[in-house]
Design an enzyme around this catalytic site. Structure first.
Site, short mmCIF file in Angstrom:
data_model
loop_
_atom_site.label_atom_id
_atom_site.label_comp_id
_atom_site.label_asym_id
_atom_site.label_seq_id
_atom_site.Cartn_x
_atom_site.Cartn_y
_atom_site.Cartn_z
N PHE A 1 48.90 -107.55 -73.18
CA PHE A 1 49.40 -108.63 -72.33
C PHE A 1 47.93 -109.26 -71.47
O PHE A 1 47.94 -110.08 -71.58
CB PHE A 1 50.27 -108.16 -71.48
CG PHE A 1 49.73 -107.57 -70.25
CD1 PHE A 1 49.71 -108.00 -68.95
CD2 PHE A 1 49.93 -106.21 -70.16
CE1 PHE A 1 48.75 -107.52 -67.96
CE2 PHE A 1 49.49 -105.03 -69.17
CZ PHE A 1 49.06 -106.20 -67.95
N SER B 1 47.39 -99.65 -74.67
CA SER B 1 47.37 -98.13 -74.17
C SER B 1 46.92 -96.95 -74.75
O SER B 1 47.43 -97.23 -76.29
CB SER B 1 48.57 -98.15 -73.01
OG SER B 1 49.81 -98.03 -73.92
N CYS C 1 41.11 -104.38 -69.74
CA CYS C 1 40.12 -102.45 -69.95
C CYS C 1 39.11 -102.46 -69.29
O CYS C 1 38.12 -101.12 -68.78
CB CYS C 1 41.01 -102.74 -71.83
SG CYS C 1 39.21 -103.52 -71.90
P1 NAD Z 1 50.95 -101.51 -74.58
O1 NAD Z 1 50.26 -100.75 -75.70
O2 NAD Z 1 51.66 -101.63 -73.90
O3 NAD Z 1 51.05 -102.74 -75.43
C1 NAD Z 1 50.11 -103.40 -76.71
C2 NAD Z 1 51.01 -104.16 -77.20
O4 NAD Z 1 51.49 -102.82 -78.22
C3 NAD Z 1 52.04 -105.08 -77.27
O5 NAD Z 1 51.64 -105.94 -78.43
C4 NAD Z 1 53.46 -104.36 -77.68
O6 NAD Z 1 54.68 -105.26 -77.99
C5 NAD Z 1 53.00 -102.97 -78.02
N1 NAD Z 1 53.30 -102.21 -78.27
C6 NAD Z 1 53.89 -101.36 -77.34
N2 NAD Z 1 55.26 -100.04 -77.23
C7 NAD Z 1 54.89 -100.09 -78.26
C8 NAD Z 1 55.42 -98.89 -79.47
N3 NAD Z 1 56.44 -98.38 -78.08
N4 NAD Z 1 55.54 -99.12 -80.31
C9 NAD Z 1 54.68 -100.39 -81.23
N5 NAD Z 1 53.77 -101.32 -80.54
C10 NAD Z 1 54.38 -101.33 -79.13
O7 NAD Z 1 50.04 -102.41 -73.84
P2 NAD Z 1 49.44 -103.65 -72.94
O8 NAD Z 1 50.46 -103.18 -71.77
O9 NAD Z 1 49.88 -104.63 -73.20
O10 NAD Z 1 48.41 -103.53 -72.89
C11 NAD Z 1 47.25 -103.08 -71.12
C12 NAD Z 1 46.27 -101.31 -72.21
O11 NAD Z 1 45.96 -102.31 -73.26
C13 NAD Z 1 46.00 -100.95 -71.46
O12 NAD Z 1 46.14 -99.76 -71.64
C14 NAD Z 1 44.61 -102.06 -71.13
O13 NAD Z 1 42.91 -100.57 -70.92
C15 NAD Z 1 44.46 -101.17 -72.88
N6 NAD Z 1 43.06 -102.71 -73.14
C16 NAD Z 1 42.42 -101.90 -73.96
C17 NAD Z 1 41.37 -102.34 -74.09
C18 NAD Z 1 40.80 -101.95 -74.67
O14 NAD Z 1 40.09 -103.24 -75.76
N7 NAD Z 1 39.92 -101.01 -75.21
C19 NAD Z 1 41.41 -103.96 -74.68
C20 NAD Z 1 42.31 -104.73 -73.65
C21 NAD Z 1 43.50 -103.99 -73.35
#
Ligand code: NAD
Length: 499
Positions: A152, A229, A284
């Protein structure tokens, strides 16, 4: 009750409703209200979208490099001309302030510009006469259909990191953006169609776990790029690799900024505030922990607090410095760490709860928060909080700071602030983190380098964009070739050797 609009998927060059009856709420976090619904695809919807992508990939892979470059250039021009419209969407659904939304788009557009160099970046190598009359050369081909699952916090930039390169390299894409702020994905897909991309090369399917699982296991999806995450990244990596796919899964972070006594403390103070509270800490690469060497810690905390007092939190459309958090649940979770900090013996220097807001009182607000003397045993230190909460951990010196950073389970970004070149050089050599800033707090590499962390911040071998991006989205072939001349090698059952 008035009916809210429903955001469809975008498949085969147009909006598509699919078959699912499930939808999710999309909020305006600055108002705290639901502004639209988004469709949540079934596995069979995903399968239909993948079938469209497979079909499109079979002709797009044969489009000349010149043709693909023309479409990329046209997309870049349209994106640049209309970036204000996209920024408004980001602010309305994510909450980040307009200037930050434009920054996100600019950093994503860099990758489009890099991808315009596809001709150079997918060139193979040629060795003449490796054996008498025999040549060896390598070439790179698109892998087919790429699944992209994005978080997001960067609804435009993170998808741009991946689909720009995947498409330039001749693949078709199915993007599953975050269901929390999904509109930017459709907007970019429509723009790509306008730029001349053939229908079906870039598809957007909205959804939650069901659609992600369908992509991870679909036999016609060759590669998965995931950002989110750490627990989900690990799950995605393990699941998709077990289905034979190449996978890059970028995870969470806890980024440390080490401030040595000889640092320019004004620069360090500015950097800590910018990197700690920009985008309400929902980055992130945000700095969430400042490791301050004892002798300068009081002075640094004073400088950071002074600067925090000048920040305006509020609606991103009103010229504020910091917007709301993404959901009420997330805001409440982030705020709960302030109580944890106090009970774990830390000092809450600035409490962001209940601050004055320039916006609707129902928005998901939490003001900038500063916590000093955080023990590394506290969950305030160990958890990825992902909000405007900056922790100060006091250390005796360089060695202790380095030890703390290297003991972290995450290894996304880090920074050192010092005027000692030797200390900085030692730090870059010794620290176990993928992206390092030297007097630079958010060291996101430019598009022609690659982006990615170490340890629990990246599962898989390939980082995002840059040279890694083109390698990840193409498969290499090595060809050993002989065009017959009148000589003949004769029979030889031994393993080929060269003479
Ligand atoms: P999230 O893990 O909740 O969701 C990411 C994606 O996974 C979304 O499209 C979501 O729909 C999907 N998802 C969520 N739960 C799932 C499940 N149980 N099974 C399968 N798919 C699932 O992350 P978020 O809250 O959208 O984003 C924030 C996180 O992303 C933070 O931890 C941040 O550090 C990380 N992030 C990392 C980077 C990087 O480059 N390392 C960049 C941006 C964000």
């Amino acid at each position: 009750m008035t009916e809210t609009a429903i955001l469809d998927h975008y498949v085969g060059g147009s909006a598509w409703a699919g078959t699912s009856t499930r939808t999710g709420d999309v909020y305006n976090p600055a108002l705290g209200t639901v502004q639209k619904q988004v469709r949540l695809a079934t596995a069979s919807d995903v399968s239909d979208a993948v079938a469209v992508a497979v079909d499109a990939a079979s002709s797009w892979r044969n489009a000349s490099i010149a043709k693909r470059q023309q479409v990329m250039f046209a997309f870049r021009e349209l994106l640049n001309a209309r970036k204000d419209d996209l920024a408004a969407i980001l602010t309305a659904e994510h909450g980040k302030v307009i200037s930050d939304a434009l920054g996100e788009i600019a950093r994503g557009m860099e990758v489009v510009e890099f991808a315009c160099g596809v001709g150079h970046l997918t060139k193979g190598a040629y060795s003449e006469n490796v054996s008498t009359g025999i040549d060896v050369y390598s070439l790179r081909q698109p892998v087919g259909v790429v699944g992209i699952i994005s978080p997001f916090n960067f609804p435009a930039m993170v998808p741009l990191w991946f689909f720009s390169i995947a498409i330039a390299a001749g693949n078709a894409v199915v993007l599953k953006p975050s269901e929390k702020d999904p509109t930017a994905a459709n907007w970019m897909a429509e723009l790509f169609s306008e730029a001349g991309l053939p229908d079906g090369v870039f598809n957007v399917v909205h959804g939650d776990k069901e659609s992600v699982d369908a992509l991870l296991s679909h036999p016609d999806v060759a590669a998965i790029s995931f950002v989110g995450s750490t627990p989900i990244a690990k799950y995605v990596y393990e699941t998709a690799t077990s289905h034979g796919k190449r996978v890059q899964a970028l995870g969470g972070a806890k980024n440390h900024m080490l401030v040595l006594p000889d640092a320019d403390l004004d620069l360090a103070g500015d950097a800590a505030v910018n990197a700690g509270f920009g985008s309400a800490g929902e980055r992130c690469m945000a700095v969430s922990v400042v490791l301050a060497v004892d002798s300068v810690a009081d002075a640094l905390v004073a400088k950071v607090s002074e600067r925090m007092a000048t920040l305006r939190t509020g609606d991103g459309t009103r010229g504020c410095d910091m917007g709301p958090l993404i959901t009420k649940v997330h805001r409440d979770k982030v705020a709960s760490y302030i109580d944890v900090a106090a009970s774990d013996g830390a000092t809450v220097v600035v409490d962001g709860r209940g601050i004055e807001i320039d916006g609707d009182p129902n928005g998901f607000w939490l003001g900038p928060t500063l916590i000093d003397k955080v023990p590394t045993s506290s969950t305030v230190y160990t958890d990825e909080i992902f909000g405007p909460v900056l922790s100060i951990v006091r250390v005796e010196g360089y060695e202790e700071g380095l030890e703390i950073i290297n003991a972290s389970r995450y290894g996304n970004g880090t920074a050192i602030f010092t005027n000692d070149g030797g200390a900085a050089r030692r730090f870059q050599h010794e620290v176990t983190v993928g992206m390092i800033g030297i007097n630079v707090p958010i060291p996101v590499p430019v598009a022609y380098h690659s982006f990615g962390g170490w340890k629990a911040s990246l599962f898989g071998d390939a980082k995002a964009y840059g040279p890694h991006g083109f390698d990840f989205y193409t498969a290499e072939k090595a060809v050993t070739s002989r065009w017959l001349d009148p000589s003949h090698g004769g029979l030889n059952l031994g393993f080929p050797q060269h003479d």
